[in-house]
Motif scaffolding. Structure first.
Motif, short mmCIF file in Angstrom:
data_model
loop_
_atom_site.label_atom_id
_atom_site.label_comp_id
_atom_site.label_asym_id
_atom_site.label_seq_id
_atom_site.Cartn_x
_atom_site.Cartn_y
_atom_site.Cartn_z
N VAL A 160 0.85 -1.20 0.00
CA VAL A 160 0.00 0.00 0.00
C VAL A 160 0.88 1.25 0.00
CG1 VAL A 160 -1.58 1.36 1.44
CG2 VAL A 160 -2.03 -1.06 1.05
N THR A 161 1.91 1.25 0.84
CA THR A 161 2.80 2.42 0.92
C THR A 161 3.47 2.67 -0.43
OG1 THR A 161 3.25 1.77 3.18
CG2 THR A 161 4.74 3.40 2.23
N ARG A 162 3.92 1.57 -1.05
CA ARG A 162 4.56 1.74 -2.37
C ARG A 162 3.56 2.30 -3.38
NH1 ARG A 162 7.95 0.08 -6.55
NH2 ARG A 162 6.76 -0.85 -8.22
N LEU A 163 2.31 1.77 -3.34
CA LEU A 163 1.31 2.22 -4.31
C LEU A 163 0.93 3.68 -4.07
CD1 LEU A 163 -1.05 -0.90 -4.67
CD2 LEU A 163 0.86 -0.20 -6.12
N GLN A 164 0.94 4.09 -2.79
CA GLN A 164 0.64 5.50 -2.51
C GLN A 164 1.64 6.40 -3.22
OE1 GLN A 164 0.44 5.02 1.71
NE2 GLN A 164 -1.81 5.11 1.75
N GLY A 165 2.89 5.97 -3.21
CA GLY A 165 3.93 6.73 -3.92
C GLY A 165 3.64 6.77 -5.41
N ALA A 167 0.76 6.34 -6.86
CA ALA A 167 -0.48 7.09 -7.14
C ALA A 167 -0.15 8.57 -7.31
CB ALA A 167 -1.48 6.89 -6.01
N GLY A 168 0.78 9.06 -6.50
CA GLY A 168 1.19 10.47 -6.59
C GLY A 168 1.76 10.80 -7.96
N GLU A 169 2.41 9.81 -8.57
CA GLU A 169 3.00 10.06 -9.90
C GLU A 169 1.94 10.06 -11.01
OE1 GLU A 169 6.10 7.17 -10.56
OE2 GLU A 169 6.93 7.52 -8.55
N GLY A 170 0.78 9.49 -10.71
CA GLY A 170 -0.36 9.55 -11.64
C GLY A 170 -0.26 8.65 -12.85
N ARG A 171 0.73 7.76 -12.91
CA ARG A 171 0.82 6.92 -14.11
C ARG A 171 0.18 5.57 -13.87
NH1 ARG A 171 5.99 3.76 -13.68
NH2 ARG A 171 6.97 4.45 -11.77
N PRO A 172 -0.24 4.87 -14.97
CA PRO A 172 -0.86 3.56 -14.79
C PRO A 172 0.12 2.56 -14.18
CG PRO A 172 -1.10 4.35 -17.05
CD PRO A 172 -0.14 5.27 -16.38
N VAL A 173 -0.46 1.60 -13.50
CA VAL A 173 0.34 0.61 -12.78
C VAL A 173 -0.17 -0.77 -13.16
CG1 VAL A 173 0.57 -0.35 -10.44
CG2 VAL A 173 0.91 2.09 -10.82
N LYS A 638 -5.35 2.73 -12.94
CA LYS A 638 -4.92 3.98 -12.29
C LYS A 638 -5.31 3.87 -10.83
CE LYS A 638 -3.69 7.81 -14.92
NZ LYS A 638 -4.20 8.50 -16.08
N LEU A 639 -4.44 4.31 -9.96
CA LEU A 639 -4.70 4.18 -8.53
C LEU A 639 -5.43 5.41 -8.03
CD1 LEU A 639 -1.04 3.15 -7.76
CD2 LEU A 639 -2.98 1.60 -7.68
N GLU A 640 -6.59 5.18 -7.39
CA GLU A 640 -7.31 6.32 -6.83
C GLU A 640 -7.42 6.11 -5.33
OE1 GLU A 640 -11.00 6.67 -8.94
OE2 GLU A 640 -9.97 6.96 -10.88
N PRO A 641 -6.59 6.82 -4.55
CA PRO A 641 -6.65 6.64 -3.09
C PRO A 641 -8.04 6.97 -2.55
CG PRO A 641 -4.70 7.87 -3.72
CD PRO A 641 -5.54 7.76 -4.95
N ARG A 642 -8.48 6.23 -1.54
CA ARG A 642 -9.84 6.42 -1.02
C ARG A 642 -9.87 7.54 0.03
NH1 ARG A 642 -13.00 2.65 -3.04
NH2 ARG A 642 -12.07 0.63 -3.48
N VAL A 643 -11.09 7.99 0.28
CA VAL A 643 -11.26 8.98 1.34
C VAL A 643 -11.12 8.26 2.68
CG1 VAL A 643 -12.65 10.65 0.08
CG2 VAL A 643 -13.75 8.67 1.13
N PRO A 644 -10.70 8.97 3.74
CA PRO A 644 -10.31 8.31 4.98
C PRO A 644 -11.36 7.43 5.66
CG PRO A 644 -9.65 10.61 4.99
CD PRO A 644 -10.45 10.40 3.75
N GLU A 645 -12.69 7.75 5.52
CA GLU A 645 -13.65 7.01 6.36
C GLU A 645 -13.71 5.51 6.09
OE1 GLU A 645 -14.68 9.69 4.65
OE2 GLU A 645 -16.38 9.25 3.35
N VAL A 646 -13.20 5.04 4.93
CA VAL A 646 -13.25 3.59 4.68
C VAL A 646 -11.95 2.89 5.07
CG1 VAL A 646 -15.01 3.60 2.90
CG2 VAL A 646 -12.60 3.95 2.27
N GLN A 647 -11.07 3.62 5.76
CA GLN A 647 -9.83 2.97 6.18
C GLN A 647 -10.11 1.96 7.29
OE1 GLN A 647 -6.80 5.75 7.08
NE2 GLN A 647 -6.58 6.40 4.95
N PRO A 648 -9.35 0.86 7.33
CA PRO A 648 -9.62 -0.15 8.35
C PRO A 648 -9.26 0.33 9.74
CG PRO A 648 -7.57 -0.59 7.22
CD PRO A 648 -8.18 0.58 6.54
N ALA A 649 -9.91 -0.29 10.72
CA ALA A 649 -9.54 0.02 12.09
C ALA A 649 -8.13 -0.48 12.35
CB ALA A 649 -10.51 -0.68 13.03
#
Ligand code: HEM
Length: 650
Positions: A160-165, A167-173, A638-649
């Protein structure tokens, strides 16, 4: 006799032998006679059905043959015959009655690794299989697998951490590639207690495919070059090989492809080597030598093997390098493990408690058993502790290396494909995605805390995985050999000769509209209580992990890994499929037939699917012909990070 006469005689003899061989392959009298009573497509000289496999894909071609010839038919793999079974009860009969698999894929391999006692678990036979299977088993007890759950979640979060990086670059993965890094990382930590650094090494090699390309993209050249640069004449590798008493024939190959399991590049090298090996096992995409070994009679194999090793082509070299890379890594793992164990023993003899075993996240290095279970990272300890090997003194180093190779390859490839297919299904079905997210958001603890009751806590997530494995089973057929010394196996009125190769076509059965309501649709609901009308009409029609004594030993491990991976990844990202980068599917030989048959729900479901595909740019997922079912060219999103409320506990 003059030298000229000898030469003429020799030329005549060789010409006669070649012509005889060609005539034999064209007529193929023995197999055509032996299997004449089993229906199937006609024999086509030399190539058999390989052209159809290439054109439609072997599994789709089997779907068409099932419709035309019934549940038992034969296919021609060159001049050899596969008997294919597409009936649940007959498939069960095959898997339970026949213990061994035919020895496929090693026609060109030479040396001690071809001996039956030196095979990895997948290809072992009879008593050797029984012994090796017993050795492996504790690694997959429920408790051993649950102990790996935090590690699986942690590793997914590293992705997830790698994908967050990214996602910031905006290119397909390429999701397939990314989850491949994940499953290889989990093999490293869960089996060996080693960080393979799969997330660090290859970000620079991520490539975009040409939309029209049909070949799987591998960073092979880079990996081979890196492997060579890392240790071509490495003294360490040679010393390790010598110390492990490996056969001399393995030394040069291993040294040439030496990888250092402690170094950052190792993960990428292992991933690309594994991809090369699986892609080469498909039969239709290997080197010319693999094709020759497949098409020529068995008696020609030594000659083909000699030619392949003497004048290797690029693909054969790639396959041999890949084998050597995986074996080199296994060899080092075994050596390091033994050294560490020796140090621990020395330390405990001298009362020094400071040596903590593996530097593994969660790995202890030793086979610490509790209630039969073993701790993460102790697979090698399990092998080392094994007694009752073929010589009564445990597994030899070579046997251990072959088991480690099997764990690395089997643990990486099928699970990566299963997770990639599950993500694909979810990404193309927004309603299912919403329901899964709801379930994930309701979790009160980290996901891995529920590893013992995933099915109660996350029924929908589990249903998604089951349904993805139904539509896209990574092990799309199970393979058995009718015992050569026994009697013919009776299958649906056909006597199948001893020694025959029988394929139970899971892919075909799991998509059969006569066995599954709305078979072509992705419907996770069919796995939930209250939806029995959507369930299989025969439970034996579902066998993504095979059945019988040789069913997948790693199924619990794999299911837990895929379910946790799905929850961790989807709770952080929406994956938007990049249709223009996906490889288009080939023509489907059976589509027309299915529509003509008017199977239950078929026309309606077909229309709906067609409409959906048109909306999505008329693209479906193209799967490869290899040893396992995998997406051709990857899954581009394309990676679209989610809004915070669906993050796991947490
Ligand atoms: C979703 C992931 C997986 C799928 C779909 C899968 C599927 C299969 C299938 C279909 C078979 C053949 C079964 C038969 O012939 O009846 C098999 C065998 C096997 N699998 Fe898996 N597998 C998966 C994950 C794993 C993992 C994680 C491991 C662990 C290392 C593993 C190790 C093996 C081994 C060693 C065999 C041979 C077992 C024997 O012959 O005794 N698999 N798998």
């Amino acid at each position: 006799m003059s030298p000229l006469t000898v030469l003429v005689l020799l030329i005549k003899a060789v010409s006669f032998a070649v012509l005889g061989c060609i005539a034999y392959l064209v007529i193929n009298p023995v197999n055509r006679w032996k299997y004449r009573h089993i229906p199937g497509p006609c024999y086509r000289a030399i190539f058999g059905n390989l052209p159809e496999f290439r054109k439609y894909g072997s599994h789709e071609f089997m779907v068409a043959c099932r419709a035309k010839y019934g549940p038992v038919f034969k296919l021609w793999f060159g001049h050899r015959v596969w008997v294919v079974v597409c009936d649940p009860d007959l498939g069960k009969r095959v898997n339970y009655k026949c213990l061994n698999r035919p020895q496929i894929g090693d026609a060109l391999i030479r040396g001690p690794v071809t001996r039956p006692e030196n095979k990895g678990l997948f290809f072992t036979r009879d008593d050797v299989w029984r012994m090796v299977h017993r050795v492996w088993q504790p690694a997959f007890y429920a408790d051993s697998v649950h102990a790996c759950a935090p590690l699986m979640s942690d590793t997914s979060r590293r992705l997830v951490t790698r994908l967050q990086g990214l996602a910031g670059e905006g290119r397909p993965v390429d999701l397939w590639r990314e989850v491949g890094n994940l499953t290889m990382a989990i093999v490293g930590t869960a089996a060996y207690g080693i960080d393979f650094h799969t997330f660090d090494a290859d970000s620079a090699t991520q490539q975009q495919p040409a939309a029209s390309s049909t070949s799987v993209k591998l960073p092979l050249a880079a990996a081979v070059a890196a492997a060579a640069a890392a240790g071509a004449p490495s003294k360490a590798a040679q010393a390790a090989a010598a110390a492990s008493h490996l056969p001399r024939s393995m030394h040069s190959g291993l040294a040439a492809a030496h990888v250092d399991v402690g170094q950052r590049a190792v993960g990428a090298q292992l991933v690309s080597s594994a991809q090369t090996l699986f892609a080469s096992m498909g039969g239709t995409s290997g080197s010319i030598y693999q094709m020759a070994a497949l098409l020529l009679p068995d008696s020609c194999r030594p000659l083909v093997a000699w030619a392949a090793h003497t004048f290797p082509d690029a693909r054969f070299t790639a396959v041999m390098n890949a084998r050597a890379t995986v074996s080199s890594a296994s060899m080092q793992l075994v050596q390091q493990f033994k050294q560490r164990q020796q140090q621990q023993e020395d330390a405990s003899a001298s009362g020094d408690a400071g040596l903590g075993g593996n530097a593994a996240p969660g790995g202890s290095g030793r086979v610490s058993r509790s209630g039969g279970a073993i701790a993460p990272g102790s697979f090698l300890g399990l092998l080392l502790a094994a007694r009752g090997g073929t010589d009564g003194h445990g597994l030899s180093d070579l046997q251990m290396i072959m088991q480690a190779n099997t764990f690395t390859l089997a643990g990486y490839e099928t699970t990566a494909n299963a997770l990639a297919f599950s993500l694909w299904c979810i990404s193309t079905h927004p309603e299912a995605e919403a329901r899964l997210l709801q379930e994930a958001a309701a979790a009160a603890q980290p996901f891995h805390a529920y590893s013992r009751d995933m099915e109660q806590q996350f029924p929908y997530t589990c249903a998604v995985v089951s349904e993805a494995l139904r539509l896209y089973p990574p092990g799309a057929t199970t393979i058995r050999e009718v015992p050569p010394a026994g009697r013919p196996l009776q299958l649906g009125g056909y006597a199948v000769a001893p020694g025959s190769s029988v394929f139970v076509a899971s892919y075909v059965m799991q998509r059969d509209p006569e066995l599954w309501p709305r078979a072509g649709e992705f419907l996770p609901e069919r796995w939930l209580p209250g939806n029995e009308h959507l369930a299989a009409k025969n439970a034996a029609a579902y066998l993504p992990f095979g059945s019988g004594a040789r069913m997948c030993i790693g199924y619990r491990f794999a299911l837990q890994e895929v379910r946790l991976g799905l929850l961790e990844l989807l709770s952080q990202f929406h994956f938007e499929v990049q249709w223009e980068l996906m490889v288009p599917p080939p023509p489907q030989p059976h589509q027309q037939q299915q529509q003509q048959q008017g199977v239950e729900g078929g026309a309606e479901a077909g229309d709906k699917q067609q409409q959906q595909q048109q909306q999505r740019g008329s693209r479906a997922l193209r799967t490869a012909n290899g040893f396992t079912l995998s997406p051709v060219g990857g899954i581009w999103v394309k990676l679209e990070p989610r809004v915070p409320e669906v993050q796991p506990a947490v």
